[in-house]
Design an enzyme around this catalytic site. Structure first.
Site, PDB file in Angstrom:
ATOM      1  CG  HIS A  29      -5.615  -2.675   0.113  1.00 17.58           C
ATOM      2  ND1 HIS A  29      -5.127  -2.126  -1.061  1.00 17.58           N
ATOM      3  CD2 HIS A  29      -5.019  -1.981   1.129  1.00 17.58           C
ATOM      4  CE1 HIS A  29      -4.297  -1.138  -0.771  1.00 17.58           C
ATOM      5  NE2 HIS A  29      -4.211  -1.037   0.541  1.00 17.58           N
TER       6      HIS A  29
ATOM      7  CB  SER B 103      -0.960  -0.032   1.191  1.00 20.95           C
ATOM      8  OG  SER B 103      -1.984   0.916   1.038  1.00 20.95           O
TER       9      SER B 103
ATOM     10  CG  ASP C 182      -6.796  -3.380  -3.639  1.00 24.16           C
ATOM     11  OD1 ASP C 182      -7.581  -2.869  -2.810  1.00 24.16           O
ATOM     12  OD2 ASP C 182      -5.628  -2.991  -3.798  1.00 24.16           O
TER      13      ASP C 182
END
Length: 382
Positions: free
Chosen positions: A316, A166, A288
């Site tokens: 995610h 991320s 995601d």
């Protein structure tokens, strides 16, 4: 603000897959001889609420967290991390985390990487995690970069395989461009690298920023972020998830560190991507709902030496949801001189030509053997 939260809060706050997943996803849990116990001795700098955590993997990893001194330009910080159990000859793997998260998000994958024979660090990024920030340093991008470099140059001292999920991908890209000698290769997981920093949040008056940060650590907001990162979790699981994910928010300096990062402008690495020369593995979760898959395809196009792998039925945070697959992908990437030829038992792949932009030639993405989803067929980005 929710974009940053959803990219980080869920990542640092998951129950063990045994609590969440069923069927084949449990095979890794039952086949690994991990040392997990209910009665852990936790370091005294962790918030006392750590005692209430039920997740044995989180408890086990929390018991391994320690603080080590890292000298910054103007101060010394006792930085939290999980150190390797033993040093190996090969270059170490260094795990970063997402926005407003901690090294605890690696509690399932780190033991598997160690079992694969990799020297593995899990490091808390300056301003997040469980470091001692009573004498609050600056927590802007430059300070986070300097902190990671000083930790690397003091303790690691070898080119590392830097893994960023991320927003941690932006941290990894920024670091690798500024200190290429410290990085062997990169692993970017559902990378959040096309945001232009914290945007308008950087212009908020401090009183408003503090009010927003107060909401950021609230249980309702964290529960919402968890629902974005993972679909269909039982309420009891989500609550436990949230308690783990907001554990570091209970430290007394968390608000100040978060506001400092917010008003500093945050990460904007768009112009740095083309300067990344390291071999890179990009991992995408098929489901995601936070980072658009098109951005992963764009990143694959713009990085000159990258391989892309997609994990089916995964959201995610693959290193929480599919730790067995992520650990195998990383181990294969680290240990193989020709990662394009990697063949994984649990993730068979085929090459599918994808036309990407006018400035990029046709490149190949790796997909699961099952037919790619319709949105991946013939993708063309303008």
């Amino acid at each position: 603000m929710l974009t940053f939260l959803s990219a980080g809060a869920g990542a640092g706050s998951a129950l063990p897959p045994a609590f969440v997943l069923i069927g084949s996803n449990l095979k890794w849990l039952n086949s690994r001889r991990l040392s997990i116990w209910a009665g852990c001795d936790f370091p005294d700098f962790l918030p006392k609420q750590v005692e209430k955590i039920k997740d044995p993997y989180a408890r086990n990893m929390a018991s391994r967290i320690e603080r080590i001194p890292v000298n910054l330009s103007k101060d010394r910080v006792m930085s939290s991390c999980v150190k390797p159990k033993e040093q190996k000859e090969a270059n170490p793997v260094v795990l970063l985390h997402g926005f407003d998260s901690t090294c605890l998000e690696w509690r399932y994958t780190l033991p598997l990487l160690e079992e694969a024979g990799l020297e593995t660090w899990a490091i808390d990024i300056l301003g997040w995690g469980f470091s001692d920030l009573e004498r609050l340093p600056s927590c802007d991008v430059a300070s986070k970069r300097d902190h990671l470099y000083q930790l690397w140059s003091t303790y690691i001292k070898r080119p590392m395989v830097l893994v960023g999920p991320s927003l941690g991908s932006a941290v990894a890209i920024d670091f690798s461009v500024n200190y290429p000698e410290a990085v062997d290769r990169l692993v970017l997981i559902n990378a959040s690298v096309y945001a232009k920093g914290t945007g308008k949040l950087a212009t908020l008056p401090k009183t408003v920023a503090y009010a927003g940060v107060y909401l950021l650590k609230s249980i309702p907001i964290r529960l919402y972020a968890t629902s974005l990162a993972f679909n269909g979790l039982p309420l009891s699981t989500s609550i436990e998830w949230t308690n783990i994910g907001r554990l570091h928010c209970l430290l007394p300096w968390w608000e100040d560190a978060t506001v400092d990062f917010m008003i500093s402008g945050g990460y904007n690495v768009i112009d740095q991507i083309e300067h990344v020369k390291h071999k890179t593995l990009i991992i995408l979760g098929e489901d995601d709902h936070i980072i658009d898959y098109k951005l992963g395809v764009r990143l694959h196009c713009e990085l000159p030496n990258a391989t892309l792998r997609q994990i089916p039925k995964c959201g995610h945070i693959p290193h929480v949801q599919k730790p067995d697959v992520v650990s195998r992908l990383i181990a294969e990437f680290v240990q193989s001189d020709q990662s394009q030829k990697s063949k994984l038992d649990s993730v068979s792949t085929v090459s599918v030509p994808v036309m990407i932009s006018r400035t990029c030639t046709s490149r190949y993405l790796a997909y699961p053997v099952s037919p790619p989803s319709p949105q991946f067929r013939g993708i063309m980005l303008s």
